[in-house]
Design a protein around this motif. Structure first.
Motif, short mmCIF file in Angstrom:
data_model
loop_
_atom_site.label_atom_id
_atom_site.label_comp_id
_atom_site.label_asym_id
_atom_site.label_seq_id
_atom_site.Cartn_x
_atom_site.Cartn_y
_atom_site.Cartn_z
N PRO A 1 0.80 -1.23 0.00
CA PRO A 1 0.00 0.00 0.00
C PRO A 1 0.84 1.28 0.00
CG PRO A 1 0.01 -0.97 2.18
CD PRO A 1 0.73 -1.94 1.27
N ARG A 2 2.13 1.17 0.29
CA ARG A 2 2.94 2.38 0.41
C ARG A 2 3.03 3.22 -0.86
NH1 ARG A 2 7.96 -0.31 3.28
NH2 ARG A 2 7.37 -1.80 1.68
N PRO A 3 3.16 2.64 -2.05
CA PRO A 3 3.15 3.49 -3.24
C PRO A 3 1.83 4.26 -3.41
CG PRO A 3 4.09 1.37 -3.78
CD PRO A 3 3.51 1.25 -2.39
N HIS A 4 0.73 3.65 -3.00
CA HIS A 4 -0.56 4.34 -3.07
C HIS A 4 -0.59 5.52 -2.11
CE1 HIS A 4 -1.42 0.38 -4.75
NE2 HIS A 4 -2.47 0.92 -5.35
N VAL A 5 -0.05 5.30 -0.91
CA VAL A 5 0.03 6.38 0.07
C VAL A 5 0.88 7.52 -0.48
CG1 VAL A 5 0.88 7.03 2.37
CG2 VAL A 5 -0.35 4.87 2.06
N CYS A 6 2.01 7.17 -1.09
CA CYS A 6 2.88 8.19 -1.68
C CYS A 6 2.18 8.97 -2.78
CB CYS A 6 4.16 7.55 -2.23
SG CYS A 6 5.26 6.94 -0.94
N MET A 7 1.42 8.27 -3.59
CA MET A 7 0.69 8.93 -4.67
C MET A 7 -0.31 9.93 -4.12
SD MET A 7 0.20 9.14 -7.86
CE MET A 7 -0.99 10.06 -8.77
N LEU A 8 -1.10 9.49 -3.15
CA LEU A 8 -2.11 10.36 -2.56
C LEU A 8 -1.47 11.50 -1.77
CD1 LEU A 8 -4.95 11.18 -1.73
CD2 LEU A 8 -4.93 9.34 -0.05
N PHE B 1 -6.41 12.83 -10.93
CA PHE B 1 -5.02 12.40 -11.02
C PHE B 1 -4.72 11.35 -9.96
CE2 PHE B 1 -0.59 12.99 -9.62
CZ PHE B 1 0.07 12.71 -10.81
N ILE B 2 -5.16 11.60 -8.72
CA ILE B 2 -4.92 10.66 -7.63
C ILE B 2 -5.64 9.34 -7.90
CG2 ILE B 2 -5.41 10.20 -5.19
CD1 ILE B 2 -4.89 13.27 -4.75
N ARG B 3 -6.89 9.40 -8.34
CA ARG B 3 -7.64 8.18 -8.64
C ARG B 3 -6.93 7.34 -9.69
NH1 ARG B 3 -14.06 9.48 -8.69
NH2 ARG B 3 -14.19 10.21 -6.54
N ARG B 4 -6.50 7.99 -10.75
CA ARG B 4 -5.79 7.25 -11.79
C ARG B 4 -4.50 6.65 -11.25
NH1 ARG B 4 -6.47 11.58 -16.68
NH2 ARG B 4 -8.58 10.99 -17.28
N GLY B 5 -3.78 7.42 -10.43
CA GLY B 5 -2.51 6.98 -9.88
C GLY B 5 -2.64 5.78 -8.94
N GLY C 1 -5.09 3.56 -9.20
CA GLY C 1 -5.72 2.46 -9.91
C GLY C 1 -7.24 2.42 -9.85
N LEU C 2 -7.87 3.55 -9.54
CA LEU C 2 -9.34 3.61 -9.54
C LEU C 2 -9.83 4.17 -10.86
CD1 LEU C 2 -10.09 5.10 -6.01
CD2 LEU C 2 -10.59 2.78 -6.79
N PRO C 3 -11.02 3.76 -11.28
CA PRO C 3 -11.61 4.40 -12.46
C PRO C 3 -11.81 5.89 -12.18
CG PRO C 3 -12.84 2.43 -11.84
CD PRO C 3 -11.86 2.69 -10.75
N ALA C 4 -11.57 6.70 -13.16
CA ALA C 4 -11.65 8.15 -12.99
C ALA C 4 -13.04 8.63 -12.63
CB ALA C 4 -11.19 8.84 -14.28
N ASP C 5 -14.08 7.93 -13.09
CA ASP C 5 -15.45 8.41 -12.87
C ASP C 5 -16.13 7.78 -11.67
OD1 ASP C 5 -15.67 5.87 -13.93
OD2 ASP C 5 -17.17 6.41 -15.40
N GLU C 6 -15.43 6.92 -10.94
CA GLU C 6 -16.04 6.27 -9.77
C GLU C 6 -16.24 7.28 -8.66
OE1 GLU C 6 -14.91 2.91 -6.47
OE2 GLU C 6 -13.89 2.88 -8.39
N SER C 7 -17.42 7.21 -8.00
CA SER C 7 -17.64 8.10 -6.86
C SER C 7 -18.23 7.36 -5.70
CB SER C 7 -18.53 9.27 -7.22
OG SER C 7 -19.38 9.08 -8.28
#
Length: 154
Positions: A104-111, A142-146, A148-154
């Motif tokens: 999970p650390r790369p995700h944390v870094c991205m966010l 940008f964060i969602r894409r980074g 790995g989430l779909p851009a339009d997901e809410s």
């Protein structure tokens, strides 16, 4: 007992408040996209409301090097606490299958990195409220894409 003690008390109180508000945003549940949106919004709201605190977190104060004194809150410690909570959020999202399993650390870094860069620029440049909030939608995308989430997901 003096100006330094008062200064540290104010910083400590504000740091505790900031951490609690962000913790609440992370613990409120929902999809990873909803959690990310709440985290971004809570952070931007806090930065806007308490700009002076965030300025102090990111710079030394003349005649009182509180960063190295170990006596009060510091940005590194606050960041560690937030990162640990974010790691848990991403682990849980991986377990739910919202994002692929892994570290999970790369995700944390991205966010954190994306959000912190935006906030630091705004705090340093004394930009307007609009300069803080106008890029928020693109930042979320940008964060969602980074992560790995779909851009339009809410």
């Amino acid at each position: 007992s003096g100006k330094e003690a008062l200064f540290l008390e104010v910083l400590t109180t504000r740091a505790d408040q900031v951490l609690e508000i962000v913790r609440q945003a992370l613990r409120a549940g929902g999809t990873l996209a909803e959690i990310v949106d709440r985290y971004v919004d809570a952070t931007l709201e806090l930065v806007e409301a308490h700009r002076g605190f965030f300025v102090l977190l990111t710079q030394s104060t003349p005649d009182f090097d509180w960063h190295s004194s170990g006596a009060g809150p510091d940005g590194v410690d606050i960041r560690r606490q937030l990162d640990a909570q974010l790691e848990q959020v991403f682990r849980e999202a991986m377990e739910r299958g919202e994002i692929p399993p892994g570290d999970p650390r790369p995700h944390v870094c991205m966010l954190s990195g994306s959000l912190n860069a935006h906030v630091a620029r705004w705090v340093r440049n004394e930009d307007s409220r609009e300069d803080l909030w106008e890029p928020a939608a693109d930042l979320r995308l940008f964060i969602r894409r980074g992560i790995g989430l779909p851009a339009d997901e809410s």
